[in-house]
Design an enzyme around this catalytic site. Structure first.
Site, mmCIF file in Angstrom:
data_model
loop_
_atom_site.group_PDB
_atom_site.id
_atom_site.type_symbol
_atom_site.label_atom_id
_atom_site.label_comp_id
_atom_site.label_asym_id
_atom_site.label_seq_id
_atom_site.Cartn_x
_atom_site.Cartn_y
_atom_site.Cartn_z
ATOM 1 N N PHE A 49 0.804 -1.217 0.000
ATOM 2 C CA PHE A 49 0.000 0.000 0.000
ATOM 3 C C PHE A 49 0.843 1.277 0.000
ATOM 4 O O PHE A 49 0.307 2.381 -0.136
ATOM 5 C CB PHE A 49 -0.973 0.032 1.188
ATOM 6 C CG PHE A 49 -0.316 0.126 2.542
ATOM 7 C CD1 PHE A 49 -0.040 1.368 3.108
ATOM 8 C CD2 PHE A 49 0.010 -1.012 3.261
ATOM 9 C CE1 PHE A 49 0.552 1.463 4.364
ATOM 10 C CE2 PHE A 49 0.593 -0.922 4.510
ATOM 11 C CZ PHE A 49 0.875 0.318 5.061
ATOM 12 N N GLY A 52 8.822 3.502 -0.048
ATOM 13 C CA GLY A 52 9.786 4.562 0.173
ATOM 14 C C GLY A 52 10.868 4.475 -0.885
ATOM 15 O O GLY A 52 10.755 3.715 -1.847
ATOM 16 N N ALA A 53 11.922 5.251 -0.703
ATOM 17 C CA ALA A 53 13.007 5.255 -1.681
ATOM 18 C C ALA A 53 13.646 3.878 -1.818
ATOM 19 O O ALA A 53 14.042 3.477 -2.914
ATOM 20 C CB ALA A 53 14.053 6.288 -1.278
ATOM 21 N N HIS A 54 13.734 3.141 -0.706
ATOM 22 C CA HIS A 54 14.396 1.831 -0.728
ATOM 23 C C HIS A 54 13.573 0.751 -0.042
ATOM 24 O O HIS A 54 14.111 -0.272 0.369
ATOM 25 C CB HIS A 54 15.772 1.933 -0.065
ATOM 26 C CG HIS A 54 16.625 3.030 -0.598
ATOM 27 N ND1 HIS A 54 17.190 2.988 -1.856
ATOM 28 C CD2 HIS A 54 16.981 4.218 -0.057
ATOM 29 C CE1 HIS A 54 17.883 4.103 -2.062
ATOM 30 N NE2 HIS A 54 17.760 4.856 -0.997
ATOM 31 N N SER A 55 12.278 0.978 0.086
ATOM 32 C CA SER A 55 11.455 0.019 0.816
ATOM 33 C C SER A 55 10.057 -0.085 0.219
ATOM 34 O O SER A 55 9.598 0.819 -0.493
ATOM 35 C CB SER A 55 11.336 0.441 2.288
ATOM 36 O OG SER A 55 10.677 1.689 2.399
ATOM 37 N N ILE A 57 6.036 -1.189 1.586
ATOM 38 C CA ILE A 57 5.266 -1.376 2.812
ATOM 39 C C ILE A 57 3.983 -2.128 2.477
ATOM 40 O O ILE A 57 3.243 -1.736 1.568
ATOM 41 C CB ILE A 57 4.949 -0.026 3.476
ATOM 42 C CG1 ILE A 57 6.247 0.756 3.717
ATOM 43 C CG2 ILE A 57 4.217 -0.238 4.799
ATOM 44 C CD1 ILE A 57 6.040 2.146 4.257
ATOM 45 N N LYS A 70 7.191 -3.222 6.737
ATOM 46 C CA LYS A 70 8.146 -2.493 5.899
ATOM 47 C C LYS A 70 9.301 -3.419 5.556
ATOM 48 O O LYS A 70 9.979 -3.937 6.443
ATOM 49 C CB LYS A 70 8.660 -1.242 6.610
ATOM 50 C CG LYS A 70 9.653 -0.441 5.745
ATOM 51 C CD LYS A 70 9.926 0.946 6.299
ATOM 52 C CE LYS A 70 10.771 0.914 7.548
ATOM 53 N NZ LYS A 70 11.177 2.268 7.975
ATOM 54 N N ASP A 171 13.653 13.794 11.680
ATOM 55 C CA ASP A 171 13.002 13.796 10.367
ATOM 56 C C ASP A 171 11.494 13.896 10.526
ATOM 57 O O ASP A 171 10.727 13.172 9.883
ATOM 58 C CB ASP A 171 13.379 12.532 9.594
ATOM 59 C CG ASP A 171 13.142 12.675 8.084
ATOM 60 O OD1 ASP A 171 13.045 13.826 7.610
ATOM 61 O OD2 ASP A 171 13.070 11.648 7.396
#
Length: 339
Positions: A49, A52-55, A57, A70, A171
């Site tokens: 759903f 991310g840049a490298h993941s 989820i 994740k 962040d």
């Protein structure tokens, strides 16, 4: 690791192999994560759903609990060795900090897994997605004041707790805040968090929400999170992405060299506008602590809606400056200015 999504109705558990198989030279990292080893026989992975840049989820179930999964895959290219090290460091911070945090406004840690090819972190599932997706659905329209106060209080209370545990998030932004049941916000993604008692890395975060002292690579502390909160509060008030139309590098230059900040609209409530300005002050020592922010927002909420949540008759338009002069309960503005 190779992962494929599957229907949650399928009762067959997802095959998970080599969890916490130690990589040479990284045994210590594996030992830390092994405390939170998941039982792969109890895990069912559903549909993806988000990513991310490298993941990626996924939605899933773990011991019949609805979870978010994740999954980060480690790049095999030797030239990407630095990226692999970065991803491992982020995973280790997640499994170091998140299991220590137990608060209604912080996403709950469930389990974790690590092997030669990637990492996995299970947390509670937030049905409303991220605050970023929520704001995008508004299509640049500001939230109602009641919703602004509820959301900002959730974030501030969560951050007050996180800081009390000696952790700096670094962040804080709408992408890293989740919307749970009953629109309860939960702070997530501790991949670049740091221990406040130690010297944090010189640089981390996202330029658009990054405090000037971080951009300039100066020494900094927990007040960088307060700065980020100020930008988030401004976005909830206006419905506009901070520094819209500017590149990250342009934002960094404007914030750190020109002391530029987004313009607070004239119809913004005085208390909220002043709080925003306090949060994103150039000097960290002039920014309030999150416990002070919580007090201000709680008092403002009670002054407008009463302790039982009913709207007081004196409130006609929350964006009108004039009605505040008639509201004698809003006398704590001078307190903010003393922070």
């Amino acid at each position: 690791m190779e992962f494929k999504s599957k229907n949650l109705k399928d009762s067959k558990p997802w095959p998970w192999t080599k969890c916490f198989h130690p990589i040479k030279g990284k045994v210590a990292a594996a030992k830390v994560a092994k405390k939170w080893s998941l039982d792969h026989s109890s895990l069912i992975i559903g549909q993806k759903f988000s990513h991310g840049a490298h993941s990626n989820i996924y939605e899933g179930k773990y011991n019949d609990e609805h979870v978010a999964i994740k999954i980060v895959t480690i790049p095999n290219d030797e030239e990407k060795g630095s990226l692999a090290s970065l991803l491992e460091a982020q995973f280790m911070k997640e499994v170091t900090f998140l299991p220590l945090l137990h608060h209604q406004n912080v996403v709950k840690f469930i389990a974790a897994c690590k092997d030669n090819n990637g990492y996995c972190v299970l947390t509670e599932y937030a049905s409303g997605g991220s605050l970023r997706s929520y704001l995008n659905k508004l299509k640049s329209k500001p939230m109602p004041l009641k919703k602004i106060l509820g959301f900002s209080l959730d974030i501030a209370r969560g951050m007050e707790y996180i800081h009390s545990q000696g952790i700096v998030h670094r962040d804080l932004k709408p992408d890293n805040v989740l919307v749970g049941e009953d629109y309860r916000l939960k702070i997530a993604d501790f991949g670049i968090a740091c221990d406040a008692s130690k010297k944090c890395d010189s640089w981390s975060g996202t330029y658009r929400w990054m405090a000037p002292e971080m951009i300039k690579k100066k020494q900094y502390g927990r007040k960088v999170d307060v700065y980020s909160f100020g930008l988030m509060l401004w976005e909830m008030v206006t419905g506009i992405l901070p520094y819209k139309g500017m590149t990250p590098v342009q934002v960094a230059f404007a914030v750190s060299d020109k002391n530029s900040r987004p313009e607070i609209p004239s119809n913004c409530p005085n208390v909220i506008g002043n709080l925003i300005q306090q949060c994103w002050d150039m000097k960290p020592e002039k920014r309030p602590e999150f416990w002070q922010i919580v007090q201000v927002l709680e008092k403002f909420d009670q002054s407008l809606y009463g302790i039982d949540g009913r709207v007081l008759n004196l409130v006609q338009n929350h964006c009108s400056r004039d009605h505040y002069h008639h509201n004698k309960k809003v006398v704590f503005l001078h307190w903010i200015q003393k922070v």
